[in-house]
Design a protein around this motif. Sequence first.
Motif, PDB file in Angstrom:
ATOM      1  N   GLU A 140       0.835  -1.202   0.000  1.00  0.00           N
ATOM      2  CA  GLU A 140       0.000   0.000   0.000  1.00  0.00           C
ATOM      3  C   GLU A 140       0.874   1.257   0.000  1.00  0.00           C
ATOM      4  N   PHE A 141       1.919   1.238   0.797  1.00  0.00           N
ATOM      5  CA  PHE A 141       2.839   2.368   0.853  1.00  0.00           C
ATOM      6  C   PHE A 141       3.517   2.574  -0.499  1.00  0.00           C
ATOM      7  N   ARG A 183       2.435   1.657  -3.410  1.00  0.00           N
ATOM      8  CA  ARG A 183       1.408   2.121  -4.341  1.00  0.00           C
ATOM      9  C   ARG A 183       1.151   3.616  -4.153  1.00  0.00           C
ATOM     10  N   THR A 184       1.091   4.063  -2.912  1.00  0.00           N
ATOM     11  CA  THR A 184       0.883   5.484  -2.614  1.00  0.00           C
ATOM     12  C   THR A 184       2.025   6.324  -3.188  1.00  0.00           C
ATOM     13  N   GLU A 237       1.711   6.408  -7.024  1.00  0.00           N
ATOM     14  CA  GLU A 237       0.643   7.329  -7.442  1.00  0.00           C
ATOM     15  C   GLU A 237       1.074   8.785  -7.278  1.00  0.00           C
ATOM     16  N   ARG A 238       1.758   9.058  -6.187  1.00  0.00           N
ATOM     17  CA  ARG A 238       2.212  10.426  -5.936  1.00  0.00           C
ATOM     18  C   ARG A 238       3.211  10.871  -7.000  1.00  0.00           C
TER      19      ARG A 238
END
Length: 134
Positions: free
Chosen positions: A119-120, A122-123, A126-127
């Motif tokens: 999740e990290f 992926r974040t 995306e950023r």
Amino acid sequence: MDSKHMRIGEVAARTGLSLRTIRHYEETGLVTPSARSQGGFRLYTEADAARLMVVRRMKPLGFTLDQMRDLLDATDRLDAPEPPAAEVREALLERVRGYERAAAERVSDLRRQLERAEEFARTLRERTSRVERV
């Protein structure tokens, strides 16, 4: 040396463990070479390599050397040519079941950690993607 025995280098290659780690496990009593060559080289059997694989699989789950030793003792006694008495056998099986439950719990914890790490990542992806588009 006959075909049933392997030198430490071959066991290291098969198990993915370093020579130093195998020697350490020998020093701590987790595994003992089945024999020595005339030249004094450690010689291992398939059973020795399988024992090392148990240790290798337990380590990333956070089991201590004492816990590894305890599980190996229980499985050795269960696998002995002379089977233990019924009540001893059941106690040994319960010890092994306890390690099975602990391993499943630790695997579950690791899965949760991996999900958070993914999740990290992926974040962050995306950023950076948003910033690159600007």
